[in-house]
Design an enzyme around this catalytic site. Sequence first.
Site, PDB file in Angstrom:
ATOM      1  CE  LYS A 137      -4.479   1.058   0.531  1.00 29.43           C
ATOM      2  NZ  LYS A 137      -5.698   0.404   0.110  1.00 29.43           N
TER       3      LYS A 137
ATOM      4  N   GLY B 168     -20.114   7.408   5.412  1.00 27.72           N
ATOM      5  CA  GLY B 168     -19.252   7.720   4.273  1.00 27.72           C
ATOM      6  C   GLY B 168     -19.973   7.488   2.960  1.00 27.72           C
TER       7      GLY B 168
ATOM      8  N   GLY C 135     -18.852   8.204  -0.215  1.00 29.68           N
ATOM      9  CA  GLY C 135     -17.917   8.386  -1.320  1.00 29.68           C
ATOM     10  C   GLY C 135     -18.177   7.369  -2.411  1.00 29.68           C
TER      11      GLY C 135
ATOM     12  CB  VAL D 107     -17.132   2.060  -1.629  1.00 33.54           C
ATOM     13  CG1 VAL D 107     -17.745   0.708  -1.292  1.00 33.54           C
ATOM     14  CG2 VAL D 107     -15.810   1.873  -2.349  1.00 33.54           C
TER      15      VAL D 107
HETATM   16  P1  NAD Z   1     -13.950   8.002  -0.959  1.00 34.66           P
HETATM   17  O1  NAD Z   1     -12.848   8.944  -0.632  1.00 34.66           O
HETATM   18  O2  NAD Z   1     -14.565   8.075  -2.301  1.00 34.66           O
HETATM   19  O3  NAD Z   1     -15.110   8.140   0.116  1.00 34.66           O
HETATM   20  C1  NAD Z   1     -14.902   8.312   1.477  1.00 34.66           C
HETATM   21  C2  NAD Z   1     -16.069   9.148   1.980  1.00 34.66           C
HETATM   22  O4  NAD Z   1     -16.028   9.154   3.401  1.00 34.66           O
HETATM   23  C3  NAD Z   1     -16.010  10.608   1.518  1.00 34.66           C
HETATM   24  O5  NAD Z   1     -17.265  10.995   0.999  1.00 34.66           O
HETATM   25  C4  NAD Z   1     -15.650  11.374   2.787  1.00 34.66           C
HETATM   26  O6  NAD Z   1     -16.176  12.675   2.803  1.00 34.66           O
HETATM   27  C5  NAD Z   1     -16.280  10.485   3.841  1.00 34.66           C
HETATM   28  N1  NAD Z   1     -15.719  10.617   5.187  1.00 34.66           N
HETATM   29  C6  NAD Z   1     -14.433  10.800   5.561  1.00 34.66           C
HETATM   30  N2  NAD Z   1     -14.326  10.842   6.898  1.00 34.66           N
HETATM   31  C7  NAD Z   1     -15.578  10.684   7.387  1.00 34.66           C
HETATM   32  C8  NAD Z   1     -16.128  10.619   8.686  1.00 34.66           C
HETATM   33  N3  NAD Z   1     -15.381  10.768   9.777  1.00 34.66           N
HETATM   34  N4  NAD Z   1     -17.453  10.424   8.814  1.00 34.66           N
HETATM   35  C9  NAD Z   1     -18.233  10.277   7.731  1.00 34.66           C
HETATM   36  N5  NAD Z   1     -17.781  10.335   6.464  1.00 34.66           N
HETATM   37  C10 NAD Z   1     -16.468  10.532   6.294  1.00 34.66           C
HETATM   38  O7  NAD Z   1     -13.368   6.531  -0.660  1.00 34.66           O
HETATM   39  P2  NAD Z   1     -13.932   5.144  -1.175  1.00 34.66           P
HETATM   40  O8  NAD Z   1     -13.163   4.741  -2.368  1.00 34.66           O
HETATM   41  O9  NAD Z   1     -15.420   5.183  -1.228  1.00 34.66           O
HETATM   42  O10 NAD Z   1     -13.451   4.184   0.001  1.00 34.66           O
HETATM   43  C11 NAD Z   1     -14.118   4.172   1.249  1.00 34.66           C
HETATM   44  C12 NAD Z   1     -13.428   3.182   2.182  1.00 34.66           C
HETATM   45  O11 NAD Z   1     -13.433   1.885   1.605  1.00 34.66           O
HETATM   46  C13 NAD Z   1     -11.956   3.503   2.475  1.00 34.66           C
HETATM   47  O12 NAD Z   1     -11.639   3.087   3.778  1.00 34.66           O
HETATM   48  C14 NAD Z   1     -11.218   2.635   1.488  1.00 34.66           C
HETATM   49  O13 NAD Z   1      -9.902   2.338   1.910  1.00 34.66           O
HETATM   50  C15 NAD Z   1     -12.097   1.406   1.489  1.00 34.66           C
HETATM   51  N6  NAD Z   1     -11.994   0.607   0.279  1.00 34.66           N
HETATM   52  C16 NAD Z   1     -12.259   1.153  -0.926  1.00 34.66           C
HETATM   53  C17 NAD Z   1     -12.142   0.382  -2.073  1.00 34.66           C
HETATM   54  C18 NAD Z   1     -12.449   0.940  -3.430  1.00 34.66           C
HETATM   55  O14 NAD Z   1     -12.547   0.154  -4.383  1.00 34.66           O
HETATM   56  N7  NAD Z   1     -12.639   2.238  -3.568  1.00 34.66           N
HETATM   57  C19 NAD Z   1     -11.772  -0.962  -1.960  1.00 34.66           C
HETATM   58  C20 NAD Z   1     -11.544  -1.512  -0.703  1.00 34.66           C
HETATM   59  C21 NAD Z   1     -11.654  -0.706   0.420  1.00 34.66           C
END
Ligand code: NAD
Length: 345
Positions: free
Chosen positions: A79, A176, A178, A180
Amino acid sequence: DAAGLDAFDNHERVWHGRDTVRGLNAIVAIHNTALGPGLGGTRVWPHETFEAALTDVLRLSRGMTFKSAIAGMDFGGGKALIIANSKTDKTPALLEAYAEMLAALDGQYYTGEDVGFTVADADFLRARTPNVTGTTVGGSGNPSPVTAHGVFLGVKAALKHRGIDRLEGVHVAVQGLGSVGWTLCEKLAAEGARLTVTDIDDARIRQAVEAFGATGVATDAILPVPAQVFAPCALGGVLSAETIPALGAKIVAGAANNQLARHEDARLLMERGVLYAPDYVINAGGLLNVAAELAPGGYDRDATMEKVAKIPDTLADIFRRAEEQNRPTNDIASEIADERIAARR
Ligand code: NAD
């Protein structure tokens, strides 16, 4: 600090890349390559201290080792973390410098998207170095929808383990919204789930209220919501000895990496009767998707989705074994991963 200690778990290599002129301050951590080269996304996050960033990336890379192993993939755990604000600091010059760092690692580490690092960023890097996945040109694009699909299937598997066969009327608290979290909400809402949501971005909450008829709450109000499922889809460390007593849901099933502050916190969940879907098992969809790009024949979406469809089976097996042995689900999951790695050695 105590929460980070178990992150320092025999990592094979950790690189620190600095380019003060172009603003790069990045760490690439390779945890274990027994099954293959390190594969895991790049996170862009403005950690306040280097130690906090190091702890984050070490825990994340360790999680990737388990994620790859349990998903039956020939990749190791790696990572990267760029210490920067993705909205203001992620300049082309910074990404150029990061591409040079990746190229210098010469195939030991393949990267892709994570929080703060987009498909456009992956494309930018891919034009400069080959060890990048999740690209639009010659790649599989954004892995998030596939991650969300796997998480969605995982939520259903957890409910099924608790004797609930339909999502209709099931209350899910999503932290969250975002890439996902939003797609997960779409899928849950489409099957009639009732959503309570939060995000640090108020606009995202308003959009979810409008799109899904969700109830929006403040960030510090999501944990106690008396939902059936809590789906953490923001950052890690949300479940700890301090926060678990406040948890309202009896199932934790979400996308975030490193949901538990400490591995042992899963026991606290178990003791409270909470079914925990280990994060690196339920969120493996994105990794399966990007890894498929590196397969000999290139990316095959159908074959990938078949693998993602097995995530609920793996979870069901873990839930069953955990119950039979009266042990936390993440103990069972890490045991399965360890066995796969040991067998290969
Ligand atoms: P992203 O950055 O698109 O979304 C994260 C969201 O969480 C954002 O909208 C942000 O504003 C919000 N956020 C941040 N801190 C917060 C809090 N304290 N309370 C509420 N909301 C908060 O990221 P993503 O790609 O959707 O990934 C989300 C999680 O899933 C991460 O932990 C990431 O490591 C994990 N993940 C993602 C993937 C992927 O394919 N994108 C795969 C495996 C794991």
